[in-house]
Design a protein around this motif. Structure first.
Motif, PDB file in Angstrom:
ATOM      1  N   ALA A 160       0.760  -1.169  -0.118  1.00 12.55           N
ATOM      2  CA  ALA A 160       0.113   0.024   0.108  1.00 12.55           C
ATOM      3  C   ALA A 160       1.014   1.372  -0.126  1.00 12.55           C
ATOM      4  O   ALA A 160       0.557   2.211  -0.708  1.00 12.55           O
ATOM      5  N   TYR A 161       1.967   1.224   0.676  1.00 13.97           N
ATOM      6  CA  TYR A 161       2.963   2.565   0.568  1.00 13.97           C
ATOM      7  C   TYR A 161       3.578   2.497  -0.591  1.00 13.97           C
ATOM      8  O   TYR A 161       3.586   3.776  -0.944  1.00 13.97           O
ATOM      9  N   LEU A 162       3.812   1.615  -1.322  1.00 19.31           N
ATOM     10  CA  LEU A 162       4.243   1.676  -2.520  1.00 19.31           C
ATOM     11  C   LEU A 162       3.375   2.516  -3.540  1.00 19.31           C
ATOM     12  O   LEU A 162       3.770   3.352  -4.438  1.00 19.31           O
ATOM     13  N   ILE A 163       2.010   2.000  -3.381  1.00 17.62           N
ATOM     14  CA  ILE A 163       0.935   2.599  -4.237  1.00 17.62           C
ATOM     15  C   ILE A 163       0.888   3.976  -3.917  1.00 17.62           C
ATOM     16  O   ILE A 163       0.796   5.084  -5.019  1.00 17.62           O
ATOM     17  N   LEU A 182      -6.131  -1.568  -8.433  1.00 17.94           N
ATOM     18  CA  LEU A 182      -6.266  -1.258  -9.659  1.00 17.94           C
ATOM     19  C   LEU A 182      -6.996   0.101 -10.173  1.00 17.94           C
ATOM     20  O   LEU A 182      -6.261   0.665 -11.012  1.00 17.94           O
ATOM     21  N   PRO A 183      -7.768   0.440  -9.455  1.00 19.49           N
ATOM     22  CA  PRO A 183      -8.575   1.929  -9.918  1.00 19.49           C
ATOM     23  C   PRO A 183      -7.288   2.928  -9.735  1.00 19.49           C
ATOM     24  O   PRO A 183      -7.295   3.831 -10.194  1.00 19.49           O
ATOM     25  N   LEU A 184      -6.901   2.590  -8.467  1.00 24.70           N
ATOM     26  CA  LEU A 184      -5.653   3.723  -7.986  1.00 24.70           C
ATOM     27  C   LEU A 184      -4.512   3.641  -9.061  1.00 24.70           C
ATOM     28  O   LEU A 184      -3.984   4.738  -9.411  1.00 24.70           O
ATOM     29  N   LEU A 185      -4.016   2.552  -9.552  1.00 22.30           N
ATOM     30  CA  LEU A 185      -2.918   2.223 -10.577  1.00 22.30           C
ATOM     31  C   LEU A 185      -3.165   3.186 -12.001  1.00 22.30           C
ATOM     32  O   LEU A 185      -2.476   3.724 -12.618  1.00 22.30           O
ATOM     33  N   MET A 186      -4.615   3.060 -12.274  1.00 20.69           N
ATOM     34  CA  MET A 186      -5.181   3.573 -13.246  1.00 20.69           C
ATOM     35  C   MET A 186      -5.033   5.088 -13.542  1.00 20.69           C
ATOM     36  O   MET A 186      -5.011   5.716 -14.482  1.00 20.69           O
ATOM     37  N   ILE A 187      -5.007   5.548 -12.335  1.00 20.94           N
ATOM     38  CA  ILE A 187      -4.872   7.247 -12.186  1.00 20.94           C
ATOM     39  C   ILE A 187      -3.561   7.768 -11.894  1.00 20.94           C
ATOM     40  O   ILE A 187      -3.201   8.776 -11.520  1.00 20.94           O
ATOM     41  N   ALA A 188      -2.621   6.773 -11.710  1.00 16.80           N
ATOM     42  CA  ALA A 188      -1.009   7.155 -11.338  1.00 16.80           C
ATOM     43  C   ALA A 188      -0.154   7.569 -12.680  1.00 16.80           C
ATOM     44  O   ALA A 188      -0.547   6.948 -13.673  1.00 16.80           O
ATOM     45  N   CYS A 189       0.660   8.306 -12.272  1.00 17.75           N
ATOM     46  CA  CYS A 189       1.451   8.736 -13.419  1.00 17.75           C
ATOM     47  C   CYS A 189       2.778   7.958 -13.421  1.00 17.75           C
ATOM     48  O   CYS A 189       3.166   7.342 -12.358  1.00 17.75           O
ATOM     49  N   GLY A 190       3.613   8.143 -14.343  1.00 16.45           N
ATOM     50  CA  GLY A 190       4.839   7.528 -14.365  1.00 16.45           C
ATOM     51  C   GLY A 190       4.839   5.925 -14.667  1.00 16.45           C
ATOM     52  O   GLY A 190       3.532   5.352 -15.223  1.00 16.45           O
ATOM     53  N   ASP A 191       5.858   5.150 -14.575  1.00 14.70           N
ATOM     54  CA  ASP A 191       6.081   3.949 -14.822  1.00 14.70           C
ATOM     55  C   ASP A 191       5.444   2.956 -13.742  1.00 14.70           C
ATOM     56  O   ASP A 191       6.061   3.044 -12.717  1.00 14.70           O
ATOM     57  N   ILE A 192       4.564   2.451 -14.152  1.00 10.96           N
ATOM     58  CA  ILE A 192       3.642   1.715 -12.922  1.00 10.96           C
ATOM     59  C   ILE A 192       3.893   0.050 -13.124  1.00 10.96           C
ATOM     60  O   ILE A 192       3.245  -0.852 -12.746  1.00 10.96           O
ATOM     61  N   SER A 193       4.825  -0.498 -14.249  1.00 11.56           N
ATOM     62  CA  SER A 193       4.770  -1.856 -14.692  1.00 11.56           C
ATOM     63  C   SER A 193       5.284  -2.315 -13.336  1.00 11.56           C
ATOM     64  O   SER A 193       5.038  -3.729 -13.212  1.00 11.56           O
ATOM     65  N   LEU A 195       4.874  -2.027 -10.409  1.00  7.23           N
ATOM     66  CA  LEU A 195       3.816  -2.276  -9.325  1.00  7.23           C
ATOM     67  C   LEU A 195       2.777  -3.149  -9.791  1.00  7.23           C
ATOM     68  O   LEU A 195       2.105  -3.950  -9.211  1.00  7.23           O
ATOM     69  N   GLU A 196       2.457  -3.207 -11.077  1.00  2.55           N
ATOM     70  CA  GLU A 196       1.552  -4.135 -11.891  1.00  2.55           C
ATOM     71  C   GLU A 196       2.086  -5.634 -11.686  1.00  2.55           C
ATOM     72  O   GLU A 196       1.418  -6.461 -11.417  1.00  2.55           O
ATOM     73  N   TYR A 197       3.376  -5.725 -11.644  1.00  2.00           N
ATOM     74  CA  TYR A 197       4.191  -6.952 -11.520  1.00  2.00           C
ATOM     75  C   TYR A 197       4.025  -7.356 -10.077  1.00  2.00           C
ATOM     76  O   TYR A 197       3.638  -8.677  -9.823  1.00  2.00           O
TER      77      TYR A 197
END
Length: 307
Positions: A160-163, A182-193, A195-197
């Protein structure tokens, strides 16, 4: 990054079910009834398995913990949904969102692990009945349950801290009815690959791995059941597993589809429907599933009602 509107986010807006403005009152009533049903049904299971001597067994000890977990699990999300539907104020602070995400993921991971423990309990009861009192003694059950509860603590808060250490750009709207990863990652900037991993790794650790353990237990159970000479014996053995198996299918089916499929900005409606299954529908039906097919619980419920 230079072309994006980067802002310091202090709060999010949960879109929830705002696309159904004429149904806000109806949805509030439906979710309120569901929440009360979850509290009452699971609370009743806790009371029955605690005060009834016939239900002082490892299986019902695990069911009691599952019922308590379901109450905690839904309390993380449903009161917030009811508040948003009632007040129409859908903003949530960054800290509140992070807290909700953290507890939601910890309790969700705990439930998956606890279901794996329950499958192991049924495996020992059917495949190794003579050793059941020795293997599933009170100390072993307590250790397995405690392990399920605390195993997510070292991982989920860090996740959660990383997100929430990500920068958020553009819209502050989360197209969901609670703070999920998942909704939080969709509005995040930068490289989220990365975190997706991590999301997929968490899916494997807390969803897929327990599911594989459940499947392994039930494969052995089915093999033993098919070898039983009596049809009545096969039916009785399977009936002790059918309730747990139903819960597993409901929970894991929706959770795996949600967290394993590719993300799309046009699929938020599907995600909300799937999320309803493992956040509300399954906890609401758990008491029904475990009581309607269980004669011991029905007998205990009748005795309690007569008093």
């Amino acid at each position: 990054m230079a072309n994006k509107n980067l802002t310091i986010v202090e709060e999010f807006i949960l879109v929830g079910f705002s696309d159904l403005p004429n149904l806000q009152g109806v949805l509030f009533a439906i979710f309120l009834i569901m929440y009360m049903s979850i509290i009452f049904g699971n609370g009743l299971i806790i009371i029955l398995t605690k005060i009834t001597p016939a239900l002082q067994t490892p299986m019902y000890f695990l069911i009691r913990n599952l019922s308590f977990l379901e109450i905690c699990y839904t309390t993380v999300t449903l009161p917030r949904v009811l508040s948003d539907l009632r007040t129409q104020k859908r903003n949530i602070t960054l800290f509140a969102c992070a807290t909700q995400l953290c507890f939601f993921l910890m309790l969700g991971g705990t439930e998956c692990l606890l279901l794996a423990v329950m499958a192991y309990d049924r495996y020992v009861a059917i495949c190794r009945p003579l050793y059941y009192p020795l293997i599933m003694n009170h100390r072993a059950c307590a250790q397995l349950v405690t392990g399920s509860w605390i195993s997510t603590i070292p991982v989920i808060p860090w996740y959660a801290y990383l997100i929430f250490s990500l920068p958020f750009c553009g819209s502050k709207k989360l197209d969901h009815f609670f703070c999920d990863s998942l909704p939080l990652l969709m509005i995040a900037c930068g490289d989220i690959s990365v975190l997706e991993y991590i999301v997929y790794s968490g899916t494997v650790l807390y969803i897929v791995l327990p599911l594989l353990l459940i499947i392994r237990s039930y494969v052995k159970i089915i093999i033993i059941i098919l070898k039983l000479p009596s049809a009545i014996g096969r039916s009785k053995a399977f009936s002790t597993c059918s309730s747990h198996l139903t819960v597993v299918i409901l929970l894991y089916g929706s959770a795996i589809i949600t967290y394993s499929r590719p993300q799309s900005k046009t699929s938020s409606g599907i995600e909300k429907m799937l999320s309803l299954f493992y956040t509300i529908i399954t906890p609401m039906f758990n008491p029904i599933i475990y009581t309607l097919r269980n004669k011991e619980v029905i007998t205990a419920l009748r005795k309690l009602a007569s008093k």
